[in-house]
Design an enzyme around this catalytic site. Structure first.
Site: not given
Length: 421
Positions: A74-75
């Site tokens: 995930p960012c």
């Protein structure tokens, strides 16, 4: 035998592409760890790989040695401002746990996937931190922005792919290519012979099921409204977007009468409002400025403005605040928010909207099926889908395009022969 781990595994798109590449190259592999926290995704993963991938990576400590780390992480923004932007700055984020495993096991190869916005995320600090962490851990890396439509998929999907190698700079021959800006540009390029890729272009019509279950058909009422607006020619649905916040190649709720039938003047009022509210003379608000009656009178040419405004307020096509009027916008009221053009590519699948992509095919106005979404991501028809459509749509919206990973891994393996020696 190449031993690998599959982090943030989802439904296994990265693993599938990785294994396909190695199989074609005659290289044996073994997944020693799969990690995914979404229990429904784990059910799909287990149905296809025979492994329960449920694992909270933040609690993961004891792991066998492995050669390759795969992660569609995930960012997340890194919050420590003004520091060195290294390993310690990633604490509290999931990338910290990826880095922790890399630091502990020092795999020969890491392949990371993320959204294209990672490069500019948090004003570039996120990507800068990731680069510094990999460098501090002894890795050289290359990254590419690649569009799935260039790899035999009928989807406009741009993602960043990071290839990190222990001790030496990896050689990649794949070029950065974000592809056409949208499906219309893709179609124009295709028609004009401007697409030059080793993979044959696949179009939406190539992934459609011939006779899917009737449950994917749009409602009779919605179809009737569309037919009326398009004067009986449903082929005009190809490429149409159903949205209230913009004009162009769009159908609006007031065209369909979703909140109540609109007169010719009411429709013209709404069309003029949507066309004029973004003009700089009325302000620079990105979503279009609310306008006063006096401002609207500068472009609405009829003398029935009071009754029109009153009627549209009552039907809730517009709203009023402090004497200013604006759209009641949004696309959630439409059964389908975008009809794909069978002769082009799909817009990017997302977890929230894949279930409301539509197509007009074989005389039916319908939504894409989960199997069609799977095909848009390059999953084979032998891949077992989650039995609940809502879960399947979400999973393929989140998935990694299999053929892109396959092409990337083959490129890495062929041009870096000393990687595992």
């Amino acid at each position: 035998m190449i031993r690998f781990i599959d982090l943030f595994a989802g439904t296994g798109g990265i693993r599938l592409g990785f294994e396909q590449a190695l199989n074609e190259l005659g290289i044996k592999s073994k997944c020693i760890l799969s990690a995914e926290i979404d229990k429904e995704a784990c059910k799909t993963y287990e149905a296809n790989f025979g492994e329960n991938a449920y694992c909270d990576i933040t609690q993961l400590s004891e792991v066998e040695d492995f050669d390759v780390l795969l992660a569609g992480f995930p960012c997340q923004a890194f919050s420590s401002a003004g520091k060195r932007l290294g390993f310690e700055d990633t604490r509290g984020t999931l990338f910290f746990d990826v880095a922790r495993l890399i630091k502990s096991k020092q795999p020969s190869l890491c392949i990371l996937e993320n959204v294209r916005g990672l490069v500019g995320h948090n004003r570039g600090r996120t990507f800068e931190t990731i680069k510094n962490v990999l460098s501090d851990l002894g890795y050289k890396f290359e990254y590419r922005l690649l569009n799935s439509s260039n790899y035999g998929l009928a989807q406009n999907r741009v993602r960043i792919y990071i290839v990190a190698v222990k001790d030496f700079s990896p050689i990649l021959t794949l070029a950065n290519d974000v592809g056409a800006v949208d499906s219309h540009a893709f179609k124009n390029n295709l028609m004009n012979g401007n697409l030059f890729h080793e993979h044959q272009s696949v179009l939406v019509k190539d992934i459609l099921e011939n006779n899917p279950n009737a449950k994917y058909d749009c409602s009779e009422e919605f179809t009737k409204k569309l037919t009326k607006v398009l004067e009986g020619d449903l082929n005009k649905l190809h490429g149409i977007r159903l949205i209230d916040s913009r004009g162009g190649n769009s159908i609006h709720s007031w065209d369909l009468g979703l909140r109540g039938e609109c007169s010719v003047h009411e429709i013209e009022f709404m069309d003029l409002l949507i066309a004029n509210r973004r003009k700089k003379i009325f302000g620079t608000h990105q979503d279009g400025k609310a306008l006063s009656k006096k401002q609207i009178e500068t472009f609405y040419p009829y003398d029935d403005i009071d009754s029109i405004i009153s009627s549209l307020l009552q039907k809730r096509y517009i709203k009023e605040a402090n004497g200013l009027y604006n759209l009641v916008a949004g696309n959630m009221s439409f059964e389908v928010f975008k009809f794909l053009d069978p002769d082009s590519i799909s817009i990017t699948l997302t977890a929230s909207d894949s279930n409301r992509l539509g197509v007009y095919h074989n005389g039916r106005v319908r939504r894409l099926t989960p199997r069609e979404c799977a095909r848009l991501q390059g999953f084979p028809d032998s891949y077992v889908l989650h039995p609940k459509d809502t879960c399947a749509y979400k999973q393929f919206g989140n998935a990694v395009s299999v053929p892109v990973i396959k092409a990337l891994v083959k490129d890495v393996m062929i041009h870096n022969p000393n990687l595992f020696k």
